[in-house]
Motif scaffolding. Structure first.
Motif, PDB file in Angstrom:
ATOM      1  N   TYR A   4      -8.038   6.631   1.206  1.00  0.00           N
ATOM      2  CA  TYR A   4      -7.662   6.348   2.958  1.00  0.00           C
ATOM      3  C   TYR A   4      -6.781   7.533   3.351  1.00  0.00           C
ATOM      4  O   TYR A   4      -6.253   8.020   2.873  1.00  0.00           O
ATOM      5  CB  TYR A   4      -6.850   4.935   2.710  1.00  0.00           C
ATOM      6  CG  TYR A   4      -7.366   3.880   2.156  1.00  0.00           C
ATOM      7  CD1 TYR A   4      -8.492   3.172   2.717  1.00  0.00           C
ATOM      8  CD2 TYR A   4      -7.067   3.301   0.862  1.00  0.00           C
ATOM      9  CE1 TYR A   4      -8.884   2.004   2.002  1.00  0.00           C
ATOM     10  CE2 TYR A   4      -7.734   2.380   0.267  1.00  0.00           C
ATOM     11  CZ  TYR A   4      -8.618   1.656   0.973  1.00  0.00           C
ATOM     12  OH  TYR A   4      -9.369   0.512   0.188  1.00  0.00           O
ATOM     13  N   SER A   5      -7.274   7.622   4.779  1.00  0.00           N
ATOM     14  CA  SER A   5      -6.364   8.499   5.609  1.00  0.00           C
ATOM     15  C   SER A   5      -5.286   7.681   6.110  1.00  0.00           C
ATOM     16  O   SER A   5      -4.956   6.471   5.988  1.00  0.00           O
ATOM     17  CB  SER A   5      -7.356   8.869   6.681  1.00  0.00           C
ATOM     18  OG  SER A   5      -7.507   7.708   7.738  1.00  0.00           O
ATOM     19  N   ASP A   6      -4.218   8.653   6.492  1.00  0.00           N
ATOM     20  CA  ASP A   6      -3.052   8.041   7.148  1.00  0.00           C
ATOM     21  C   ASP A   6      -3.348   7.046   8.255  1.00  0.00           C
ATOM     22  O   ASP A   6      -2.805   6.036   8.237  1.00  0.00           O
ATOM     23  CB  ASP A   6      -2.119   9.190   7.791  1.00  0.00           C
ATOM     24  CG  ASP A   6      -1.701  10.014   6.799  1.00  0.00           C
ATOM     25  OD1 ASP A   6      -1.759   9.809   5.516  1.00  0.00           O
ATOM     26  OD2 ASP A   6      -1.087  11.033   7.065  1.00  0.00           O
ATOM     27  N   GLU A   7      -4.370   7.393   9.239  1.00  0.00           N
ATOM     28  CA  GLU A   7      -4.760   6.292  10.018  1.00  0.00           C
ATOM     29  C   GLU A   7      -5.198   5.138   9.579  1.00  0.00           C
ATOM     30  O   GLU A   7      -5.073   4.000  10.043  1.00  0.00           O
ATOM     31  CB  GLU A   7      -5.743   7.194  11.314  1.00  0.00           C
ATOM     32  CG  GLU A   7      -4.982   8.182  12.086  1.00  0.00           C
ATOM     33  CD  GLU A   7      -3.902   7.720  12.785  1.00  0.00           C
ATOM     34  OE1 GLU A   7      -3.937   6.497  13.358  1.00  0.00           O
ATOM     35  OE2 GLU A   7      -2.970   8.469  12.895  1.00  0.00           O
ATOM     36  N   ASP A  11      -4.196   1.278  10.213  1.00  0.00           N
ATOM     37  CA  ASP A  11      -4.752   0.223  10.953  1.00  0.00           C
ATOM     38  C   ASP A  11      -4.920  -1.056  10.023  1.00  0.00           C
ATOM     39  O   ASP A  11      -5.276  -2.221  10.586  1.00  0.00           O
ATOM     40  CB  ASP A  11      -6.445   0.764  11.143  1.00  0.00           C
ATOM     41  CG  ASP A  11      -6.339   1.884  12.347  1.00  0.00           C
ATOM     42  OD1 ASP A  11      -5.285   1.897  13.152  1.00  0.00           O
ATOM     43  OD2 ASP A  11      -7.199   2.696  12.141  1.00  0.00           O
ATOM     44  N   PHE A  12      -4.418  -0.901   8.774  1.00  0.00           N
ATOM     45  CA  PHE A  12      -4.627  -2.289   8.035  1.00  0.00           C
ATOM     46  C   PHE A  12      -3.726  -3.354   8.320  1.00  0.00           C
ATOM     47  O   PHE A  12      -2.384  -2.763   8.730  1.00  0.00           O
ATOM     48  CB  PHE A  12      -4.209  -1.797   6.481  1.00  0.00           C
ATOM     49  CG  PHE A  12      -5.508  -1.311   5.819  1.00  0.00           C
ATOM     50  CD1 PHE A  12      -6.522  -2.258   5.310  1.00  0.00           C
ATOM     51  CD2 PHE A  12      -5.349  -0.103   5.346  1.00  0.00           C
ATOM     52  CE1 PHE A  12      -7.768  -1.731   4.817  1.00  0.00           C
ATOM     53  CE2 PHE A  12      -6.398   0.363   4.454  1.00  0.00           C
ATOM     54  CZ  PHE A  12      -7.502  -0.263   4.228  1.00  0.00           C
ATOM     55  N   LYS A  13      -3.962  -4.520   8.565  1.00  0.00           N
ATOM     56  CA  LYS A  13      -3.014  -5.697   8.846  1.00  0.00           C
ATOM     57  C   LYS A  13      -2.228  -5.917   8.072  1.00  0.00           C
ATOM     58  O   LYS A  13      -1.011  -6.417   7.966  1.00  0.00           O
ATOM     59  CB  LYS A  13      -3.912  -6.987   9.383  1.00  0.00           C
ATOM     60  CG  LYS A  13      -4.684  -6.503  10.726  1.00  0.00           C
ATOM     61  CD  LYS A  13      -5.183  -7.843  11.090  1.00  0.00           C
ATOM     62  CE  LYS A  13      -6.319  -7.782  12.184  1.00  0.00           C
ATOM     63  NZ  LYS A  13      -5.739  -8.026  13.581  1.00  0.00           N
ATOM     64  N   LYS A  14      -2.800  -5.857   6.755  1.00  0.00           N
ATOM     65  CA  LYS A  14      -1.933  -5.965   5.400  1.00  0.00           C
ATOM     66  C   LYS A  14      -2.144  -5.023   4.260  1.00  0.00           C
ATOM     67  O   LYS A  14      -3.502  -4.863   4.088  1.00  0.00           O
ATOM     68  CB  LYS A  14      -1.996  -7.416   4.767  1.00  0.00           C
ATOM     69  CG  LYS A  14      -1.291  -7.805   3.644  1.00  0.00           C
ATOM     70  CD  LYS A  14      -0.952  -9.131   3.413  1.00  0.00           C
ATOM     71  CE  LYS A  14      -0.141  -9.260   1.936  1.00  0.00           C
ATOM     72  NZ  LYS A  14       1.035  -8.737   1.662  1.00  0.00           N
ATOM     73  N   TYR A  58       4.525  -9.014  -2.099  1.00  0.00           N
ATOM     74  CA  TYR A  58       4.752  -7.468  -1.644  1.00  0.00           C
ATOM     75  C   TYR A  58       4.679  -7.435  -0.009  1.00  0.00           C
ATOM     76  O   TYR A  58       3.555  -7.857   0.303  1.00  0.00           O
ATOM     77  CB  TYR A  58       3.939  -6.668  -2.346  1.00  0.00           C
ATOM     78  CG  TYR A  58       4.080  -6.826  -4.020  1.00  0.00           C
ATOM     79  CD1 TYR A  58       5.057  -6.152  -4.492  1.00  0.00           C
ATOM     80  CD2 TYR A  58       3.335  -7.668  -4.574  1.00  0.00           C
ATOM     81  CE1 TYR A  58       5.221  -6.071  -6.006  1.00  0.00           C
ATOM     82  CE2 TYR A  58       3.378  -7.873  -6.026  1.00  0.00           C
ATOM     83  CZ  TYR A  58       4.639  -7.096  -6.714  1.00  0.00           C
ATOM     84  OH  TYR A  58       4.480  -7.066  -8.045  1.00  0.00           O
ATOM     85  N   GLN A  59       5.552  -6.702   0.709  1.00  0.00           N
ATOM     86  CA  GLN A  59       5.107  -6.418   2.066  1.00  0.00           C
ATOM     87  C   GLN A  59       5.573  -4.911   1.809  1.00  0.00           C
ATOM     88  O   GLN A  59       6.463  -4.325   1.931  1.00  0.00           O
ATOM     89  CB  GLN A  59       6.238  -7.262   3.034  1.00  0.00           C
ATOM     90  CG  GLN A  59       6.146  -6.645   4.360  1.00  0.00           C
ATOM     91  CD  GLN A  59       4.886  -7.158   4.968  1.00  0.00           C
ATOM     92  OE1 GLN A  59       4.509  -8.244   4.686  1.00  0.00           O
ATOM     93  NE2 GLN A  59       4.396  -6.560   5.659  1.00  0.00           N
ATOM     94  N   ILE A  60       4.143  -4.503   2.118  1.00  0.00           N
ATOM     95  CA  ILE A  60       4.261  -2.708   2.078  1.00  0.00           C
ATOM     96  C   ILE A  60       3.880  -2.215   3.604  1.00  0.00           C
ATOM     97  O   ILE A  60       3.284  -2.636   4.093  1.00  0.00           O
ATOM     98  CB  ILE A  60       2.910  -2.334   1.271  1.00  0.00           C
ATOM     99  CG1 ILE A  60       3.007  -2.697  -0.012  1.00  0.00           C
ATOM    100  CG2 ILE A  60       2.910  -0.612   1.436  1.00  0.00           C
ATOM    101  CD1 ILE A  60       1.912  -2.312  -1.071  1.00  0.00           C
ATOM    102  N   ILE A  61       4.927  -1.522   4.158  1.00  0.00           N
ATOM    103  CA  ILE A  61       5.239  -1.001   5.348  1.00  0.00           C
ATOM    104  C   ILE A  61       4.369   0.391   5.497  1.00  0.00           C
ATOM    105  O   ILE A  61       4.622   1.288   4.585  1.00  0.00           O
ATOM    106  CB  ILE A  61       6.508  -0.677   5.673  1.00  0.00           C
ATOM    107  CG1 ILE A  61       7.202  -2.091   5.744  1.00  0.00           C
ATOM    108  CG2 ILE A  61       6.567  -0.024   7.119  1.00  0.00           C
ATOM    109  CD1 ILE A  61       8.739  -2.277   5.605  1.00  0.00           C
ATOM    110  N   ALA A  62       3.274   0.436   6.332  1.00  0.00           N
ATOM    111  CA  ALA A  62       2.491   1.523   6.483  1.00  0.00           C
ATOM    112  C   ALA A  62       3.305   2.862   6.440  1.00  0.00           C
ATOM    113  O   ALA A  62       3.092   3.631   5.930  1.00  0.00           O
ATOM    114  CB  ALA A  62       1.596   1.186   7.701  1.00  0.00           C
TER     115      ALA A  62
END
Length: 108
Positions: A4-7, A11-14, A58-62
Protein backbone atom coordinates in the motif's frame (compact mmCIF):
# COMPACT_ATOMS: atom_id res chain seq x y z
CA UNK A 1 1.20 -9.59 0.15
CA UNK A 2 -0.32 -6.32 -1.13
CA UNK A 3 1.79 -3.19 -0.92
CA UNK A 4 0.00 0.00 0.00
CA UNK A 5 1.09 3.56 -0.63
CA UNK A 6 0.95 6.22 2.08
CA UNK A 7 -2.07 7.75 0.34
CA UNK A 8 -3.90 4.41 0.22
CA UNK A 9 -3.28 3.98 3.96
CA UNK A 10 -4.70 7.46 4.59
CA UNK A 11 -7.80 6.58 2.54
CA UNK A 12 -8.78 3.49 4.58
CA UNK A 13 -11.72 4.07 6.92
CA UNK A 14 -10.34 1.34 9.21
CA UNK A 15 -6.83 -0.04 9.16
CA UNK A 16 -6.72 -3.67 10.24
CA UNK A 17 -3.70 -5.52 11.60
CA UNK A 18 -3.51 -7.29 8.21
CA UNK A 19 -3.39 -4.02 6.29
CA UNK A 20 -0.78 -2.58 8.68
CA UNK A 21 1.24 -5.78 8.42
CA UNK A 22 1.19 -5.71 4.62
CA UNK A 23 2.19 -2.04 4.67
CA UNK A 24 5.09 -2.65 7.08
CA UNK A 25 6.14 -5.95 5.50
CA UNK A 26 5.63 -8.01 8.66
CA UNK A 27 3.07 -10.56 9.81
CA UNK A 28 -0.35 -9.58 11.22
CA UNK A 29 0.59 -11.45 14.41
CA UNK A 30 3.70 -9.26 14.78
CA UNK A 31 1.49 -6.17 14.50
CA UNK A 32 -1.02 -7.36 17.10
CA UNK A 33 1.59 -8.60 19.57
CA UNK A 34 3.73 -5.51 19.03
CA UNK A 35 0.76 -3.26 19.76
CA UNK A 36 -0.35 -5.30 22.79
CA UNK A 37 3.12 -5.04 24.31
CA UNK A 38 3.56 -1.31 23.55
CA UNK A 39 6.38 -2.05 21.12
CA UNK A 40 4.61 -0.80 18.01
CA UNK A 41 3.39 2.78 18.54
CA UNK A 42 0.91 2.93 15.66
CA UNK A 43 -2.37 3.14 17.57
CA UNK A 44 -4.33 1.91 20.56
CA UNK A 45 -5.27 -1.52 21.87
CA UNK A 46 -8.29 -2.32 24.04
CA UNK A 47 -8.32 -5.58 25.97
CA UNK A 48 -11.91 -6.74 26.45
CA UNK A 49 -12.18 -9.21 29.30
CA UNK A 50 -15.65 -10.60 29.66
CA UNK A 51 -16.77 -13.40 31.90
CA UNK A 52 -16.64 -16.12 29.25
CA UNK A 53 -14.48 -14.64 26.54
CA UNK A 54 -11.54 -12.39 25.94
CA UNK A 55 -10.75 -10.26 22.89
CA UNK A 56 -8.55 -7.45 21.67
CA UNK A 57 -9.60 -4.42 19.63
CA UNK A 58 -7.08 -2.43 17.61
CA UNK A 59 -7.35 1.19 16.52
CA UNK A 60 -4.52 1.86 14.09
CA UNK A 61 -3.97 5.52 13.25
CA UNK A 62 -2.92 6.13 9.65
CA UNK A 63 -0.52 8.99 10.34
CA UNK A 64 1.20 7.09 13.16
CA UNK A 65 1.57 4.03 10.94
CA UNK A 66 3.05 6.10 8.11
CA UNK A 67 5.40 7.97 10.45
CA UNK A 68 6.53 4.71 12.04
CA UNK A 69 7.27 3.15 8.64
CA UNK A 70 9.37 6.15 7.67
CA UNK A 71 11.22 6.20 11.03
CA UNK A 72 9.74 9.52 12.10
CA UNK A 73 8.05 8.50 15.33
CA UNK A 74 9.44 7.25 18.59
CA UNK A 75 7.78 5.88 21.71
CA UNK A 76 8.75 9.07 23.59
CA UNK A 77 6.93 11.19 21.01
CA UNK A 78 3.87 8.97 21.24
CA UNK A 79 3.87 9.19 25.04
CA UNK A 80 4.09 12.98 24.85
CA UNK A 81 1.23 13.13 22.35
CA UNK A 82 -0.91 10.86 24.53
CA UNK A 83 -0.11 12.88 27.65
CA UNK A 84 -1.14 16.09 25.88
CA UNK A 85 -4.34 14.47 24.60
CA UNK A 86 -5.18 13.23 28.11
CA UNK A 87 -4.71 16.77 29.43
CA UNK A 88 -7.06 18.15 26.78
CA UNK A 89 -9.63 15.42 27.46
CA UNK A 90 -9.50 16.08 31.20
CA UNK A 91 -10.00 19.81 30.60
CA UNK A 92 -13.02 19.10 28.40
CA UNK A 93 -14.45 16.76 31.05
CA UNK A 94 -14.15 19.54 33.65
CA UNK A 95 -15.82 22.00 31.27
CA UNK A 96 -18.61 19.48 30.68
CA UNK A 97 -19.17 19.10 34.45
CA UNK A 98 -19.27 22.88 34.85
CA UNK A 99 -21.75 23.23 31.99
CA UNK A 100 -24.01 20.51 33.38
CA UNK A 101 -23.92 22.20 36.78
CA UNK A 102 -24.86 25.56 35.24
CA UNK A 103 -27.65 23.98 33.20
CA UNK A 104 -29.03 22.16 36.23
CA UNK A 105 -29.08 25.43 38.22
CA UNK A 106 -30.87 27.19 35.36
CA UNK A 107 -33.47 24.41 35.22
CA UNK A 108 -34.37 24.98 38.86
Amino acid sequence: MPKYSDEEIRDFKKITCKIAADYLGISPMAVSIGMRNDLLPIGFVIHNEERYSESWSYQIIAERLIAYKHGKITQIQVENIEKNLNTIINQFEEMKKDLLFILSKNAE
